[in-house]
Design a protein around this motif. Structure first.
Motif, PDB file in Angstrom:
ATOM      1  N   ASP A 106       0.826  -1.207   0.000  1.00 37.46           N
ATOM      2  CA  ASP A 106       0.000   0.000   0.000  1.00 37.46           C
ATOM      3  C   ASP A 106       0.862   1.259   0.000  1.00 37.46           C
ATOM      4  O   ASP A 106       0.377   2.355   0.259  1.00 37.46           O
ATOM      5  CB  ASP A 106      -0.958   0.005   1.189  1.00 37.46           C
ATOM      6  N   LYS A 107       2.152   1.097  -0.302  1.00 32.79           N
ATOM      7  CA  LYS A 107       3.080   2.219  -0.324  1.00 32.79           C
ATOM      8  C   LYS A 107       3.602   2.460  -1.741  1.00 32.79           C
ATOM      9  O   LYS A 107       3.645   1.558  -2.566  1.00 32.79           O
ATOM     10  CB  LYS A 107       4.283   1.944   0.587  1.00 32.79           C
ATOM     11  N   SER A 144       2.007   6.453   1.624  1.00 31.03           N
ATOM     12  CA  SER A 144       0.789   5.724   1.332  1.00 31.03           C
ATOM     13  C   SER A 144       0.267   6.087  -0.058  1.00 31.03           C
ATOM     14  O   SER A 144       0.411   7.225  -0.516  1.00 31.03           O
ATOM     15  CB  SER A 144      -0.283   6.063   2.378  1.00 31.03           C
ATOM     16  N   LYS A 145      -0.339   5.118  -0.722  1.00 31.66           N
ATOM     17  CA  LYS A 145      -0.936   5.378  -2.026  1.00 31.66           C
ATOM     18  C   LYS A 145      -2.052   6.409  -1.921  1.00 31.66           C
ATOM     19  O   LYS A 145      -2.412   7.046  -2.917  1.00 31.66           O
ATOM     20  CB  LYS A 145      -1.477   4.077  -2.619  1.00 31.66           C
ATOM     21  N   GLU A 146      -2.569   6.582  -0.712  1.00 33.49           N
ATOM     22  CA  GLU A 146      -3.614   7.580  -0.502  1.00 33.49           C
ATOM     23  C   GLU A 146      -3.047   8.998  -0.488  1.00 33.49           C
ATOM     24  O   GLU A 146      -3.782   9.970  -0.662  1.00 33.49           O
ATOM     25  CB  GLU A 146      -4.346   7.299   0.810  1.00 33.49           C
ATOM     26  N   ASP A 147      -1.722   9.114  -0.286  1.00 35.40           N
ATOM     27  CA  ASP A 147      -1.089  10.435  -0.225  1.00 35.40           C
ATOM     28  C   ASP A 147      -0.812  11.016  -1.605  1.00 35.40           C
ATOM     29  O   ASP A 147      -0.594  12.221  -1.749  1.00 35.40           O
ATOM     30  CB  ASP A 147       0.219  10.356   0.564  1.00 35.40           C
ATOM     31  N   TYR A 148      -0.761  10.138  -2.613  1.00 39.96           N
ATOM     32  CA  TYR A 148      -0.513  10.641  -3.970  1.00 39.96           C
ATOM     33  C   TYR A 148      -1.227   9.756  -4.979  1.00 39.96           C
ATOM     34  O   TYR A 148      -1.063   8.536  -4.984  1.00 39.96           O
ATOM     35  CB  TYR A 148       0.970  10.676  -4.302  1.00 39.96           C
ATOM     36  N   THR A 149      -2.013  10.371  -5.829  1.00 39.73           N
ATOM     37  CA  THR A 149      -2.673   9.667  -6.917  1.00 39.73           C
ATOM     38  C   THR A 149      -1.961  10.024  -8.210  1.00 39.73           C
ATOM     39  O   THR A 149      -1.843  11.204  -8.554  1.00 39.73           O
ATOM     40  CB  THR A 149      -4.159  10.072  -7.022  1.00 39.73           C
TER      41      THR A 149
END
Length: 231
Positions: free
Chosen positions: A22-23, A189-194
């Motif tokens: 997830d990173k 985290s993948k949530e920090d950058y799309t």
């Protein structure tokens, strides 16, 4: 032997930055501009197991050099996406409010030397290639000199310099002090950058995208058409 190397390399990439993780990797570089450190700023590269995305976002800035010269840097924004498997580069550049696009296969020819040293705690090796640009142009930068590390075995780096067997830690040009030095490597985290989905609209050639966009008749025609469309 070559196939075995490719398999081991691919396995290591998937293991380290695999899709189950997830990173993603976030690499911050300091971009060193021409003539004065006062104009330096940070750029960022993001990477997962399949591709990388380099974001160049230069804000407009004016300052006086230590020698007393006035310098002004315009706004420059582009994103360069590199696919590790196909080796294709997809670029978007924002110019006068219009997004330009270009795609091409990585055609850099690297000469990897035996010269090694340590940078930011990483064992690095020197490689050189012809820099992008017109070799007959007065301000051609000549060779691009890269120091890469196989400690992070992904074939990417700043400013469209791709294809080495490891992350580029430092890059600079033979003719000037312009270039990039590593500031920080981290996993986020993948949530920090799309990853930004790039457009194919307003397609131009590789040379126009990289260095000739201010002089290109093709680009001028696109900008003129976009301006006319807004009216």
């Amino acid at each position: 032997m070559k196939k075995i190397f490719i398999f081991i390399y691919t396995f290591f990439i998937l293991f380290s930055y695999g899709q189950g993780n997830d990173k993603i990797l976030k690499v911050t570089y300091t971009h060193h501009v021409l003539l004065s450190k006062k104009g330096d700023f940070d750029t960022v590269l993001y990477a997962d197991d399949t591709h990388s995305q380099f974001v160049f976002d230069q804000k407009p800035k004016s300052f006086k050099t230590d020698e007393g010269y006035d310098m002004t840097f315009p706004s420059v924004y582009y994103i360069s996406d590199y696919n590790f498997q196909t080796q294709y580069i997809h670029d978007n550049r924002l110019l006068n409010g219009v997004m330009l696009s270009s795609q091409w296969k990585n055609d850099l020819v690297w000469q990897i030397t035996d010269e090694e040293k340590e940078i930011a705690g990483y064992k690095v090796r020197k490689a050189t290639t012809d820099s992008y640009g017109d070799k007959g142009f007065e301000f051609y930068k000549r060779k691009a000199i890269a120091w890469f590390t196989t400690d992070i075995p992904i074939p990417t780096g700043p400013e469209r310099y791709y294809g080495l067997p490891g992350l580029i830690v430092e890059l600079y040009y033979e003719r000037t002090r312009e270039g990039y030095s590593l500031k920080k490597v981290e996993q986020v985290s993948k949530e920090d950058y799309t990853f930004v989905p790039l457009t194919d609209e307003n397609a131009i050639g590789k040379d126009e995208m990289i260095y000739n966009y201010l002089r290109s008749k093709e680009v001028k025609a696109i900008l003129k058409a976009a301006k006319k469309k807004k009216k």
